[in-house]
Design a protein around this motif. Structure first.
Motif, mmCIF file in Angstrom:
data_model
loop_
_atom_site.group_PDB
_atom_site.id
_atom_site.type_symbol
_atom_site.label_atom_id
_atom_site.label_comp_id
_atom_site.label_asym_id
_atom_site.label_seq_id
_atom_site.Cartn_x
_atom_site.Cartn_y
_atom_site.Cartn_z
ATOM 1 N N LYS A 139 0.847 -1.194 0.000
ATOM 2 C CA LYS A 139 0.000 0.000 0.000
ATOM 3 C C LYS A 139 0.883 1.246 0.000
ATOM 4 C CE LYS A 139 -3.423 2.516 2.777
ATOM 5 N NZ LYS A 139 -4.241 2.499 4.019
ATOM 6 N N ASP A 146 0.442 5.014 1.136
ATOM 7 C CA ASP A 146 -0.399 5.972 1.852
ATOM 8 C C ASP A 146 0.077 7.371 1.449
ATOM 9 O OD1 ASP A 146 -2.078 7.307 3.528
ATOM 10 O OD2 ASP A 146 -1.192 6.558 5.399
ATOM 11 N N GLU A 194 -2.907 -0.962 -3.123
ATOM 12 C CA GLU A 194 -3.737 0.218 -2.851
ATOM 13 C C GLU A 194 -2.892 1.500 -2.838
ATOM 14 O OE1 GLU A 194 -6.448 2.081 0.818
ATOM 15 O OE2 GLU A 194 -5.786 -0.012 0.894
ATOM 16 N N SER A 228 -3.660 5.414 -1.666
ATOM 17 C CA SER A 228 -4.693 6.214 -0.990
ATOM 18 C C SER A 228 -4.911 7.573 -1.651
ATOM 19 C CB SER A 228 -4.315 6.411 0.489
ATOM 20 O OG SER A 228 -3.162 7.239 0.598
#
Length: 324
Positions: free
Chosen positions: A295, A297, A316, A318
């Protein structure tokens, strides 16, 4: 009187070694017979005659010398790293060559006494590095071409090459008590602090950097340099940041967070796998990859459309992904 006598003995041995080292080129274990074309003093001005652990570690570093000779048994409590490019007899016009001489020799270049050097590990990053005479007690990790173990020398441990190329380029005539193998993972950096991580991802770093916990870096991290999968030059260009640990079945057991203002990616085919990078990522090279286990962020900014199209984002993100 005893202290003065000891100093006198060491001084005499040092002079004898310096005189002998003029002939210590690329010869074999019975002592080298090649004569220097220059004077004895000129041929050995860049040699190190060492008698303690700190001096030996420094002499074998990138700031050290082309040849390092010991005057007795030595024990080093830290890993020894042999790095930097050096030339035979310190002459830049000669071949790339470096040597660790664990012995003394007489005026006929015959070995008179051999010594032991003990350390947890010796990592060889200097090309054409030779161990001659004596015994190294510990494991040797070879990360450069042309490693030589002379017939007069012993490795009391294992020799691990980080690629088949390095193994094939090595000459091992001496004794190895342990195993000789190729293990590309040994050239990865396992890090647990900010400085080690930044260095591991730099152009002087490794093909893979793996963390052992959460790390916060107060400055921008720059991923640069060309690296290959498992450090094998014949394999694809590839680099990886592993923010996790795994078990023997390669299942992730723990994931970590790396925090920094920016991660600037200049290495081609760089993958972020496992865990979380907290901060913005600036991508300036093709093939950027965020694995499904990872991920970001923050935002991902690409230098141009072509670089963005070559990226593979399965994990992912963000924030935004855009060309900037």
């Amino acid at each position: 009187m005893k202290a003065k006598f000891r100093l006198l003995v060491i001084s005499v041995l040092a002079v004898a070694m310096l005189t002998a080292m003029t002939a210590c080129g690329n010869g074999n274990g019975s002592g080298d017979s090649e004569k220097s074309s220059g004077s004895s003093a000129d041929a050995v001005t860049t040699a190190s005659i060492v008698n303690d652990a700190d001096a030996l570690v420094k002499a074998l570093s990138k700031d050290g010398t082309w040849i390092v000779a010991t005057l007795g048994d030595l024990k080093v409590d830290q890993d020894i790293v042999v790095e930097g490019e050096f030339h035979d007899k310190g002459d830049a016009s000669k071949e790339i060559y470096r040597k660790l001489a664990l012995y003394t020799q007489d005026e006929n270049h015959k070995i008179t006494e051999s010594f032991k050097l003990t350390a947890p590990k010796m990592t060889v990053k200097s090309e054409n590095f030779k161990i001659q005479g004596g015994t190294f007690v510990g494991d040797v990790y070879v990360e450069a071409k042309g490693f030589t173990l002379d017939k007069s020398a012993t490795v009391d441990g294992n020799i691990i090459y980080t690629s088949d190329e390095f193994k094939n380029a090595a000459t091992v005539d001496g004794k190895v008590t342990g195993k000789t193998s190729v293990d590309a993972v040994t050239s990865a950096s396992i890090v647990n602090d900010a400085d080690a991580l930044v260095n591991g991802l730099s152009k002087d770093g490794t093909w893979m950097v793996a963390t052992l916990g959460n790390i916060t870096v107060d400055k921008d991290i720059v991923v640069e340099g060309e690296f290959h999968d498992k450090n094998d030059p014949s394999a694809d260009i590839y680099r990886k940041l592993a923010l996790y640990t795994q078990d023997e079945n390669r299942k992730i057991t723990d994931s970590f967070t790396l925090t920094a203002p920016k991660l600037i990616v200049k290495s081609e085919n760089f993958r972020l796998q496992g865990g979380t990078f907290k901060g913005d990522v600036y991508v300036e090279a093709n093939g950027f990859n965020v694995h499904k286990t990872a991920k970001i962020d923050g935002n991902v900014y690409y230098a141009n459309d072509a670089i963005q199209k070559s990226a593979k984002i399965e994990g992912e993100v963000s924030g935004n992904q855009e060309v900037k």
